[in-house]
Scaffold this motif. Structure first.
Motif, PDB file in Angstrom:
ATOM      1  N   PRO A 150       0.815  -1.217   0.000  1.00 36.90           N
ATOM      2  CA  PRO A 150       0.000   0.000   0.000  1.00 36.90           C
ATOM      3  C   PRO A 150       0.849   1.268   0.000  1.00 36.90           C
ATOM      4  CG  PRO A 150      -0.184  -1.162   2.103  1.00 36.90           C
ATOM      5  CD  PRO A 150       0.507  -2.079   1.152  1.00 36.90           C
ATOM      6  N   ILE A 151       2.046   1.224   0.603  1.00 35.51           N
ATOM      7  CA  ILE A 151       2.946   2.379   0.549  1.00 35.51           C
ATOM      8  C   ILE A 151       3.342   2.651  -0.897  1.00 35.51           C
ATOM      9  CG2 ILE A 151       5.297   3.146   1.092  1.00 35.51           C
ATOM     10  CD1 ILE A 151       4.937   1.746   3.826  1.00 35.51           C
ATOM     11  N   ALA A 152       3.738   1.596  -1.613  1.00 36.54           N
ATOM     12  CA  ALA A 152       4.133   1.758  -3.017  1.00 36.54           C
ATOM     13  C   ALA A 152       2.983   2.283  -3.851  1.00 36.54           C
ATOM     14  CB  ALA A 152       4.631   0.420  -3.573  1.00 36.54           C
ATOM     15  N   LEU A 156      10.069  -2.828  -5.037  1.00 39.08           N
ATOM     16  CA  LEU A 156      11.002  -1.735  -5.316  1.00 39.08           C
ATOM     17  C   LEU A 156      11.287  -1.657  -6.813  1.00 39.08           C
ATOM     18  CD1 LEU A 156      12.961   0.500  -4.510  1.00 39.08           C
ATOM     19  CD2 LEU A 156      14.694  -1.264  -4.098  1.00 39.08           C
ATOM     20  N   ALA A 157      11.412  -2.810  -7.464  1.00 39.26           N
ATOM     21  CA  ALA A 157      11.649  -2.812  -8.908  1.00 39.26           C
ATOM     22  C   ALA A 157      10.481  -2.161  -9.645  1.00 39.26           C
ATOM     23  CB  ALA A 157      11.867  -4.240  -9.403  1.00 39.26           C
ATOM     24  N   VAL A 158       9.264  -2.398  -9.169  1.00 42.12           N
ATOM     25  CA  VAL A 158       8.091  -1.754  -9.768  1.00 42.12           C
ATOM     26  C   VAL A 158       8.157  -0.242  -9.580  1.00 42.12           C
ATOM     27  CG1 VAL A 158       5.586  -1.463  -9.505  1.00 42.12           C
ATOM     28  CG2 VAL A 158       6.579  -3.761  -9.635  1.00 42.12           C
ATOM     29  N   LEU A 159       8.512   0.196  -8.370  1.00 42.62           N
ATOM     30  CA  LEU A 159       8.648   1.636  -8.128  1.00 42.62           C
ATOM     31  C   LEU A 159       9.742   2.233  -9.013  1.00 42.62           C
ATOM     32  CD1 LEU A 159       8.296   1.492  -4.270  1.00 42.62           C
ATOM     33  CD2 LEU A 159       6.775   2.763  -5.781  1.00 42.62           C
ATOM     34  N   ALA A 160      10.854   1.487  -9.155  1.00 44.07           N
ATOM     35  CA  ALA A 160      11.956   1.968  -9.988  1.00 44.07           C
ATOM     36  C   ALA A 160      11.533   2.132 -11.443  1.00 44.07           C
ATOM     37  CB  ALA A 160      13.133   0.994  -9.890  1.00 44.07           C
ATOM     38  N   GLU A 191       6.659  -1.941  21.308  1.00 40.99           N
ATOM     39  CA  GLU A 191       5.691  -2.948  21.758  1.00 40.99           C
ATOM     40  C   GLU A 191       6.344  -4.317  21.696  1.00 40.99           C
ATOM     41  OE1 GLU A 191       2.261  -2.555  19.266  1.00 40.99           O
ATOM     42  OE2 GLU A 191       1.534  -0.747  20.268  1.00 40.99           O
ATOM     43  N   GLY A 192       6.374  -5.020  22.817  1.00 43.21           N
ATOM     44  CA  GLY A 192       6.936  -6.374  22.844  1.00 43.21           C
ATOM     45  C   GLY A 192       8.389  -6.441  22.422  1.00 43.21           C
ATOM     46  N   GLY A 193       9.149  -5.374  22.730  1.00 42.34           N
ATOM     47  CA  GLY A 193      10.559  -5.367  22.377  1.00 42.34           C
ATOM     48  C   GLY A 193      10.861  -4.944  20.957  1.00 42.34           C
ATOM     49  N   GLU A 194       9.822  -4.586  20.170  1.00 38.38           N
ATOM     50  CA  GLU A 194      10.008  -4.197  18.779  1.00 38.38           C
ATOM     51  C   GLU A 194       9.519  -2.763  18.572  1.00 38.38           C
ATOM     52  OE1 GLU A 194      11.271  -5.840  16.153  1.00 38.38           O
ATOM     53  OE2 GLU A 194      11.546  -7.838  16.995  1.00 38.38           O
ATOM     54  N   PRO A 195      10.302  -1.926  17.868  1.00 40.33           N
ATOM     55  CA  PRO A 195       9.839  -0.572  17.547  1.00 40.33           C
ATOM     56  C   PRO A 195       8.693  -0.604  16.541  1.00 40.33           C
ATOM     57  CG  PRO A 195      11.941  -1.018  16.471  1.00 40.33           C
ATOM     58  CD  PRO A 195      11.660  -2.187  17.364  1.00 40.33           C
ATOM     59  N   VAL A 196       7.706   0.270  16.751  1.00 41.11           N
ATOM     60  CA  VAL A 196       6.487   0.284  15.946  1.00 41.11           C
ATOM     61  C   VAL A 196       6.118   1.738  15.663  1.00 41.11           C
ATOM     62  CG1 VAL A 196       4.018  -0.332  15.931  1.00 41.11           C
ATOM     63  CG2 VAL A 196       5.676  -1.878  16.970  1.00 41.11           C
ATOM     64  N   GLY A 197       5.458   1.994  14.539  1.00 43.28           N
ATOM     65  CA  GLY A 197       4.978   3.332  14.237  1.00 43.28           C
ATOM     66  C   GLY A 197       3.982   3.315  13.103  1.00 43.28           C
ATOM     67  N   ASP A 198       3.372   4.466  12.836  1.00 47.84           N
ATOM     68  CA  ASP A 198       2.441   4.635  11.717  1.00 47.84           C
ATOM     69  C   ASP A 198       3.204   5.296  10.570  1.00 47.84           C
ATOM     70  OD1 ASP A 198       0.635   3.763  13.618  1.00 47.84           O
ATOM     71  OD2 ASP A 198      -0.187   5.762  14.001  1.00 47.84           O
ATOM     72  N   ILE A 199       3.117   4.737   9.373  1.00 40.81           N
ATOM     73  CA  ILE A 199       3.829   5.257   8.209  1.00 40.81           C
ATOM     74  C   ILE A 199       2.847   6.014   7.321  1.00 40.81           C
ATOM     75  CG2 ILE A 199       5.225   4.687   6.194  1.00 40.81           C
ATOM     76  CD1 ILE A 199       6.092   2.130   7.617  1.00 40.81           C
ATOM     77  N   VAL A 200       3.164   7.282   7.043  1.00 40.87           N
ATOM     78  CA  VAL A 200       2.347   8.114   6.172  1.00 40.87           C
ATOM     79  C   VAL A 200       3.056   8.223   4.819  1.00 40.87           C
ATOM     80  CG1 VAL A 200       1.185  10.330   5.883  1.00 40.87           C
ATOM     81  CG2 VAL A 200       1.606   9.427   8.192  1.00 40.87           C
ATOM     82  N   ALA A 201       2.413   7.744   3.762  1.00 40.00           N
ATOM     83  CA  ALA A 201       2.997   7.760   2.413  1.00 40.00           C
ATOM     84  C   ALA A 201       2.128   8.604   1.499  1.00 40.00           C
ATOM     85  CB  ALA A 201       3.108   6.342   1.868  1.00 40.00           C
ATOM     86  N   SER A 202       2.766   9.529   0.767  1.00 36.14           N
ATOM     87  CA  SER A 202       2.042  10.404  -0.161  1.00 36.14           C
ATOM     88  C   SER A 202       2.660  10.314  -1.550  1.00 36.14           C
ATOM     89  CB  SER A 202       2.098  11.857   0.332  1.00 36.14           C
ATOM     90  OG  SER A 202       1.574  11.974   1.638  1.00 36.14           O
TER      91      SER A 202
END
Length: 446
Positions: free
Chosen positions: A251-253, A331-335, A296-307
């Motif tokens: 969904p980011i791509a 990534l190849a598709v984005l490239a 959370e549970g020893g792992e870094p977590v966050g919300d990613i905003v992509a435009s």
């Protein structure tokens, strides 16, 4: 999905931008480990946010066959009553790991340390994937393995009665091999030592500590040295599974490629050994922001905003591959849509994924009018306008299928995949989610 039945899908430009907030399925790597470590712990482990794709459900079934009590309480809510380290019991049936190389290789490590006999198989794709990379080092525990020619499944294992600790230097960067060795070491007296020359994802080390194992990590001249003290008493601990960054990539791509889009992907795991794609996308000029960062549970977590962003070609160094190995197809598709040339270096590991993912990614691009070449283990993509209109052979590879469908959202003509059924192994409801963001049927049967 019934094997032998294909589920084609076609994607085309949506009528408007992609907008909205979403949560992607739980991290597959952490989901597998949560079930396995829960089975080795004493007590009842509560898991929330578990990925309920086919791969992880195969791991849950395998843990049941090995004697753990595994119960689904609701969507993503599971409980595992464990057997303790060394307490797994001999399965009465074959362990079928479906499409999951992670589950199969980690399970080899678990089985190697238990004095039981087991047989493991998988689907047609998994039966082509090499297992010698784990069975060779694991044999030093005293376990015996039998495989088909080339070290392929089906595989039989008789675990060691008195397992020996391992001292192993990884010949190639592989979190799966590292994890298999550490899991085998749990059942052996003394210290198991694994050295990796390149850092790979460290979910196993993090979760071992979370369950009470003694794990140390030291940077040495030889590489990153991981030590685990064998025969610990792992104690049940709650696990909250973050969103899978490899699933969030799609969904980011899509948001980066479709004009006017802005998408927020909530609760994504941001382990620095998994965020190579975000680093690369920022170098390409992508508009990415992190909100609500937390642990959370020893792992870094966050919300990613992509435009939506105008991307430019970059040179991706080989040292970044372990932190984004599953994201190269998208990534190849984005490239392909970026201005200029993108060179992705050091992709040898892609040749032993669900498919020869390097060759299949190049074929995906070529089928849709994108110029690309493979030089050794490098993939070079010439960016610009993407004609689309191609039929992509997915080779039972879920990431190839999703990458191709993302391409169709921005290419001049629609893109069709021959089989999208295997997407459910990691991202159930993928097409419906993107259609919701698009406000229409951008992805549908041809």
């Amino acid at each position: 999905m019934t094997q032998g039945t294909q589920t084609p899908l076609r994607s085309s430009r949506p009528a408007g931008p992609l907008t909205g907030r979403l949560a992607v399925p739980g991290d597959k790597s952490i989901s597998h480990r949560a079930l396995m470590f829960g089975a080795l712990a004493v007590g009842e482990t509560a898991i929330t946010g578990l990925l309920e794709g086919e791969d992880v459900l195969r791991t849950a079934a395998a843990m049941r066959l090995l004697g753990a009590e595994v119960t689904r309480l609701g969507p993503g809510e599971w409980r595992v009553a464990g057997r303790g380290v060394g307490g797994l019991t001999e399965p009465v049936d074959v362990l079928d790991m479906g499409n999951s190389g992670t589950a199969a290789r980690l399970l080899c490590g678990l089985l190697a340390g238990h004095p039981i006999f087991a047989v493991m198989t998988g689907d047609a794709s998994l039966r082509k994937r090499p297992m010698l990379r784990v069975t060779v080092p694991l044999a030093a525990t005293g376990a015996e393995f039998w495989t088909r020619e080339g070290g392929r499944l089906p595989l039989a294992v008789r675990g060691a009665v008195d397992p020996m600790p391992l001292d192993y230097t990884l010949p190639v960067a592989s979190a799966q091999v590292k994890s298999a060795c550490l899991l085998a070491g749990l059942c052996a007296p003394g210290v198991t030592r694994v050295v990796e020359r390149e850092h790979t994802r460290d979910h196993t080390e993090n979760m071992l500590r979370h369950f009470g194992a003694e794990v140390s990590v030291t940077d040495t001249d030889a590489g990153r040295e991981i030590r685990v003290v064998g025969q610990p008493e792992l104690v049940a601990a709650p696990v909250r599974v973050p969103g899978d960054p490899s699933s969030a990539a799609f969904p980011i791509a899509a948001a980066l490629l479709v004009p006017g889009s802005r998408v927020v992907v909530e609760g994504v795991g941001l382990n620095p050994l998994r965020t190579g794609l975000l680093t690369t996308l920022r170098e390409m000029g992508a508009s990415l922001e992190i909100e609500n960062a937390r642990v959370e549970g020893g792992e870094p977590v966050g919300d990613i905003v992509a435009s939506f962003s105008a991307l430019r070609g970059v040179d991706v160094p080989p040292g970044r591959a372990p932190s984004m190995i599953d994201e190269y197809p998208v990534l190849a598709v984005l490239a392909a849509f970026a201005t200029g040339t993108t060179r992705m270096r050091g992709l040898a590991e892609l040749r032993v994924k669900e498919s020869d993912r390097l060759a299949a990614t190049a074929a995906l691009l070529t089928a849709n009018g994108v110029r690309c070449t493979i030089e050794g283990d490098d993939l070079i993509v010439e960016g610009g306008a993407v004609p689309g209109g191609g039929l992509v052979e997915t080779h039972m590879d879920h990431r190839l299928a999703m990458s191709a469908l993302v391409m169709g959202l921005a290419s001049a003509a629609p893109v069709t995949v021959d089989d999208a059924g295997f997407i459910d192994t990691s991202f159930p409801g993928f097409a419906a989610l993107l259609n919701r963001l698009a406000g229409g049927e951008a992805i549908s049967p041809p």
